[in-house]
Design an enzyme around this catalytic site. Sequence first.
Site, PDB file in Angstrom:
ATOM      1  N   HIS A 101     -15.659 -46.054  22.475  1.00 39.85           N
ATOM      2  CA  HIS A 101     -15.010 -46.560  21.269  1.00 39.85           C
ATOM      3  C   HIS A 101     -14.380 -47.792  21.330  1.00 39.85           C
ATOM      4  O   HIS A 101     -14.257 -48.476  20.475  1.00 39.85           O
ATOM      5  CB  HIS A 101     -13.663 -45.454  21.375  1.00 39.85           C
ATOM      6  CG  HIS A 101     -13.101 -45.090  19.879  1.00 39.85           C
ATOM      7  ND1 HIS A 101     -12.515 -44.221  19.442  1.00 39.85           N
ATOM      8  CD2 HIS A 101     -12.900 -46.104  18.925  1.00 39.85           C
ATOM      9  CE1 HIS A 101     -12.193 -44.365  18.133  1.00 39.85           C
ATOM     10  NE2 HIS A 101     -12.315 -45.499  17.899  1.00 39.85           N
ATOM     11  N   LYS A 113     -17.096 -40.626  19.024  1.00 39.94           N
ATOM     12  CA  LYS A 113     -16.924 -41.566  20.206  1.00 39.94           C
ATOM     13  C   LYS A 113     -16.255 -41.114  21.346  1.00 39.94           C
ATOM     14  O   LYS A 113     -15.216 -40.348  21.232  1.00 39.94           O
ATOM     15  CB  LYS A 113     -16.285 -42.735  19.361  1.00 39.94           C
ATOM     16  CG  LYS A 113     -16.788 -43.299  18.251  1.00 39.94           C
ATOM     17  CD  LYS A 113     -16.001 -44.331  17.368  1.00 39.94           C
ATOM     18  CE  LYS A 113     -16.520 -44.508  15.959  1.00 39.94           C
ATOM     19  NZ  LYS A 113     -15.787 -43.691  14.973  1.00 39.94           N
TER      20      LYS A 113
END
Length: 274
Positions: free
Chosen positions: A111, A78
């Site tokens: 994220h 991420k």
Amino acid sequence: MPILTEHRSLANGVEIPVLGFGTWQIPDGDDAYDAVSAALEVGYRHIDTARAYGNEASVARAIADSGIARDDIFLTTKLPAEVKSYDGALKSFETTMDALGMDHVDLYLIHAPWPWNEQGADYRSGNAEAWRAMTEIQQSGRARAIGVSNFEVADLEALASSSDVIPQVNQIRFFVGNTQDAVTRYCRENGILVEAYSPLATGSILDDEDVQAIAGQYDRTVAQLCIRYALQKDTVPLPKTTNADRMRENADIDFEISGDDMATLDAIRDDKRD
Ligand code: A2P
């Protein structure tokens, strides 16, 4: 354990194993290396990490040392939540790829819609910039699929108005009592696969007596019931454990929760864990 060899298709046709292994809160170094090595040994082929977890390099080393073909493993990482620019996203991806020592990842996610210390702040334009970088990374073949994490409906709508590319995945905190119905419905209607992180509420659901009672009816543990529940809710669960016996237990979920029991579990609303 049949579940470990089952796959689903993302909207762009990429195949994703239906059960993953989460590495959040597993420290870098031997802990992450040993946990991922054990998970691969048990049969997991879907590993979830993040730049922010600080353990990408150890996760990658375990994958490289496993002897399993890279193409047989689905690896997610991420973009850190605080990176909200086009250049920053491209640069962070290079850092990630250096840490991984790989030529591609299977799934790359934004994220969170905002930096962690500014939760709820309006980063629509920053997300659009980061997303533009992600779409280019995907076009280059270095990320087979792209998506987001912790996005709510408004965040997804904002992204959709800025780009023709719909995220293939939204990874959210999801467990019995915290099913985030609005965003999961939006995702279902828009062909976005939902991944469930913390499907055991980071462990706090394990002593819930209502859930224990239902698990007992199936002669299963609470962990197994909760992971099975997440699967039957059409999500891809990502349970985390550093214990190899629990890795096996969490994948031994070849049973079916009845419609009535799913409804009972759906009705549980546990604000203390939200
Ligand atoms: P441990 O790593 O010591 O096994 P979540 O996946 O929701 O984030 O939950 C992770 C937490 O649940 C960790 O504390 C993990 O502890 C614990 N855990 C994971 N699987 C099991 C299991 N099968 N039985 C009991 N605890 C578990």
